[in-house]
Structure formats: C-alpha cells, structure tokens
Design a protein around this motif. Structure first.
Motif, mmCIF file in Angstrom:
data_model
loop_
_atom_site.group_PDB
_atom_site.id
_atom_site.type_symbol
_atom_site.label_atom_id
_atom_site.label_comp_id
_atom_site.label_asym_id
_atom_site.label_seq_id
_atom_site.Cartn_x
_atom_site.Cartn_y
_atom_site.Cartn_z
ATOM 1 N N ARG A 177 0.837 -1.203 0.000
ATOM 2 C CA ARG A 177 0.000 0.000 0.000
ATOM 3 C C ARG A 177 0.873 1.255 0.000
ATOM 4 N N LEU A 178 1.956 1.227 0.794
ATOM 5 C CA LEU A 178 2.844 2.390 0.859
ATOM 6 C C LEU A 178 3.491 2.653 -0.490
ATOM 7 N N VAL A 179 3.910 1.616 -1.173
ATOM 8 C CA VAL A 179 4.525 1.771 -2.497
ATOM 9 C C VAL A 179 3.538 2.416 -3.463
ATOM 10 N N GLN A 180 2.285 2.002 -3.404
ATOM 11 C CA GLN A 180 1.262 2.610 -4.262
ATOM 12 C C GLN A 180 1.096 4.093 -3.944
ATOM 13 N N SER A 181 1.126 4.419 -2.658
ATOM 14 C CA SER A 181 0.964 5.823 -2.254
ATOM 15 C C SER A 181 2.166 6.654 -2.668
ATOM 16 N N PHE A 182 3.378 6.108 -2.510
ATOM 17 C CA PHE A 182 4.579 6.817 -2.954
ATOM 18 C C PHE A 182 4.558 7.041 -4.462
ATOM 19 N N SER A 183 3.995 6.097 -5.193
ATOM 20 C CA SER A 183 3.953 6.209 -6.654
ATOM 21 C C SER A 183 3.141 7.418 -7.101
ATOM 22 N N LYS A 184 2.202 7.848 -6.281
ATOM 23 C CA LYS A 184 1.409 9.032 -6.611
ATOM 24 C C LYS A 184 2.273 10.294 -6.599
ATOM 25 N N LEU A 185 3.380 10.246 -5.870
ATOM 26 C CA LEU A 185 4.278 11.400 -5.774
ATOM 27 C C LEU A 185 5.381 11.351 -6.817
ATOM 28 N N GLY A 186 5.473 10.263 -7.559
ATOM 29 C CA GLY A 186 6.499 10.115 -8.574
ATOM 30 C C GLY A 186 6.097 10.822 -9.862
ATOM 31 N N GLY A 187 7.029 10.849 -10.791
ATOM 32 C CA GLY A 187 6.721 11.419 -12.096
ATOM 33 C C GLY A 187 7.102 12.866 -12.278
ATOM 34 N N THR A 188 7.504 13.549 -11.226
ATOM 35 C CA THR A 188 7.949 14.932 -11.354
ATOM 36 C C THR A 188 9.258 15.110 -10.613
ATOM 37 N N SER A 189 10.173 15.855 -11.223
ATOM 38 C CA SER A 189 11.479 16.058 -10.611
ATOM 39 C C SER A 189 11.419 17.003 -9.419
ATOM 40 N N LYS A 190 10.276 17.628 -9.194
ATOM 41 C CA LYS A 190 10.172 18.590 -8.101
ATOM 42 C C LYS A 190 9.916 17.936 -6.749
ATOM 43 N N ASN A 191 9.530 16.674 -6.742
ATOM 44 C CA ASN A 191 9.246 15.994 -5.489
ATOM 45 C C ASN A 191 10.474 15.267 -4.975
ATOM 46 N N VAL A 192 10.802 15.522 -3.719
ATOM 47 C CA VAL A 192 11.954 14.904 -3.077
ATOM 48 C C VAL A 192 11.454 14.080 -1.901
ATOM 49 N N VAL A 193 11.884 12.835 -1.812
ATOM 50 C CA VAL A 193 11.531 11.976 -0.685
ATOM 51 C C VAL A 193 12.820 11.460 -0.061
ATOM 52 N N CYS A 194 12.991 11.735 1.218
ATOM 53 C CA CYS A 194 14.212 11.340 1.918
ATOM 54 C C CYS A 194 13.872 10.567 3.180
ATOM 55 N N MET A 195 14.655 9.531 3.445
ATOM 56 C CA MET A 195 14.511 8.736 4.662
ATOM 57 C C MET A 195 15.827 8.770 5.426
ATOM 58 N N TYR A 196 15.734 9.023 6.740
ATOM 59 C CA TYR A 196 16.917 9.089 7.579
ATOM 60 C C TYR A 196 16.757 8.185 8.799
ATOM 61 N N TYR A 197 17.899 7.746 9.340
ATOM 62 C CA TYR A 197 17.935 6.850 10.497
ATOM 63 C C TYR A 197 17.322 5.485 10.187
ATOM 64 N N VAL A 198 17.380 5.078 8.913
ATOM 65 C CA VAL A 198 16.809 3.810 8.492
ATOM 66 C C VAL A 198 17.685 2.652 8.989
ATOM 67 N N ASN A 199 17.033 1.576 9.397
ATOM 68 C CA ASN A 199 17.758 0.378 9.798
ATOM 69 C C ASN A 199 18.712 -0.045 8.679
ATOM 70 N N GLN A 200 19.936 -0.381 9.042
ATOM 71 C CA GLN A 200 20.966 -0.667 8.043
ATOM 72 C C GLN A 200 20.534 -1.732 7.041
ATOM 73 N N GLN A 201 19.801 -2.715 7.502
ATOM 74 C CA GLN A 201 19.398 -3.809 6.629
ATOM 75 C C GLN A 201 18.314 -3.402 5.632
#
Length: 234
Positions: A177-201
């Motif tokens: 479900r999350l992947v589908q929701s993130f896909s709605k934000l794709g397609g434009t170079s103006k959108n930036v998505v960043c993740m920090y403190y992510v588990n190494q694995q």
C-alpha cells in the motif's frame, strides 16, 4: 488684430493640449490579477515516535535539530510567506498521523524552543505499536491530494525520520500500500523523498523501492549517519 489674436490663442491652446497629451495618461486598463498565493515549497517532516525511537527523536532533541536545519536550509533566504510546512508522526496505529500544518513564521512562534517541540511530540506519541507503512501511506496520500503538488507547481520535500521497522499484522501488505501511495508522488522532478535513520538492513531495499515508485530525487541514509545530508530542490 483680432485675427492675429485668435490665431495666437488657438496656437497656445494647441500647444497646451499637446503638452497635456505628452504627460502621464490615467491608466484605464483593467488591473492585473494578483499573483495567486502559492506554496513554492511544501515541506513535510514525518517523525517516528514509536518504541525506543521516541526517546531518540523527542527526548534527545534530534527531531527538533532536524526541523531547525530544514528551516535554515530551505527558508533562510526566502522572502515569501506562502510556503507550507507539515508535521506528521508515526506511532501506534494509523490514526492521527497529521499533527500540524502552517507557515514557517507560525511554526517558529508555536515551537520556539526544543522543549516546546519535545512536549508537543510526546503528547501525540503512542509507543505501543509501529505501523510505519500505513502511517506513511496516509501521509503520502494526503500530500498527493494537494492540487499544487499534483500539478507540479509546488516543490515537495517529504523528510522521514524512521528506522522503517514495521510491526503491523501484515507488513508485506501494508508495504504494498505504501509503495502505491509513494507512486502518486512520482513522475515529477520537483518531489523529493528522503529517509533518515533507516535500519541498516533496509537501506538498500528502500532505495530500490523509491526508485521503482518513480521518485526521481530521493535519499535513504542509515541510522549510523551522524548528520543527515539535506538535498537541494533545484
């Protein structure tokens, strides 16, 4: 004599008329439309407040430090007051992910100190569960419904502070479900998505997932990075 006088008067009148005509004419054209208020930047800071991550983000002040860096980097030299910042949280189930939305000056006024920001986060935290995927999906869906983000007029920066460890009943289904929701934000170079403190694995996994979602500008950094790097919107 009368004829010469009449000519002189007529000449003077013509000169006066020409002088008036050369002056600034009143503007009779319709007024220009005021520039529509736009959110040139829409910054969404989503903070994981579940379990042990709560003390790291709220009590140790990392979330406040990160928020301060965001404001300094993206708003320090801007004069517009129409930019928007949104605060969200992940903890417990999927309820009440959205916490606060407003302008930069409102944020500074309401959370002027680290302790005020910490108390606000602790008030809304539910450390008993960590439905990371569903919580982020709710956030992404909310952002995707913003007309200016959808049209590409606004520059979206979604910054996620989380280890991305999900303990929902069906993590695989919720990730889909999350992947589908993130896909709605794709397609434009103006959108930036960043993740920090992510588990190494999970770092490599989420780099691949964001790329697959069409997010052209993304960043995923692990928990061992001491000072997360902030991307440019340009």
């Amino acid at each position: 004599m009368r004829s010469k006088l009449s000519i002189s008067v007529l000449t003077a009148a013509l000169i006066a008329a020409l002088l008036i005509g050369c002056g600034k004419r009143p503007d009779t054209s319709p007024p220009e439309m005021l520039t529509k208020a736009d959110n040139e930047y829409v910054i969404c800071l989503t903070i994981d407040l579940s379990g042990s991550f709560l003390s790291q983000m709220a009590e140790s002040g990392k979330a406040y430090d990160f928020a301060t860096r965001l404001i300094d980097k993206y708003y320090r030299n801007k004069t517009t007051t129409t930019d928007k910042i949104i605060l969200c949280q992940i903890s417990g189930g999927t309820d009440k992910c959205l916490l606060w939305e407003g302008r930069i000056h409102d944020l500074r006024r309401e959370f002027g100190t680290a302790s005020q920001f910490r108390d606000f986060l602790l008030k809304h935290a539910n450390p008993n569960a960590s439905y990371v995927h569903d919580g982020l999906a709710n956030v992404a869906d909310y952002l995707a419904d913003d007309e200016r983000i959808e049209s590409g007029e606004a520059k979206l920066g979604l910054f996620i502070l989380s280890d991305m460890l999900d303990n929902s009943p069906d993590p695989q289904k919720s990730e889909e479900r999350l992947v589908q929701s993130f896909s709605k934000l794709g397609g434009t170079s103006k959108n930036v998505v960043c993740m920090y403190y992510v588990n190494q694995q999970l770092v490599g996994h989420w780099r691949q997932q964001l790329h697959a979602c069409g997010i052209k500008a993304s960043r995923v950094e692990s928990e061992i990075v001491g000072k997360p790097s902030l991307p440019n919107f340009e």
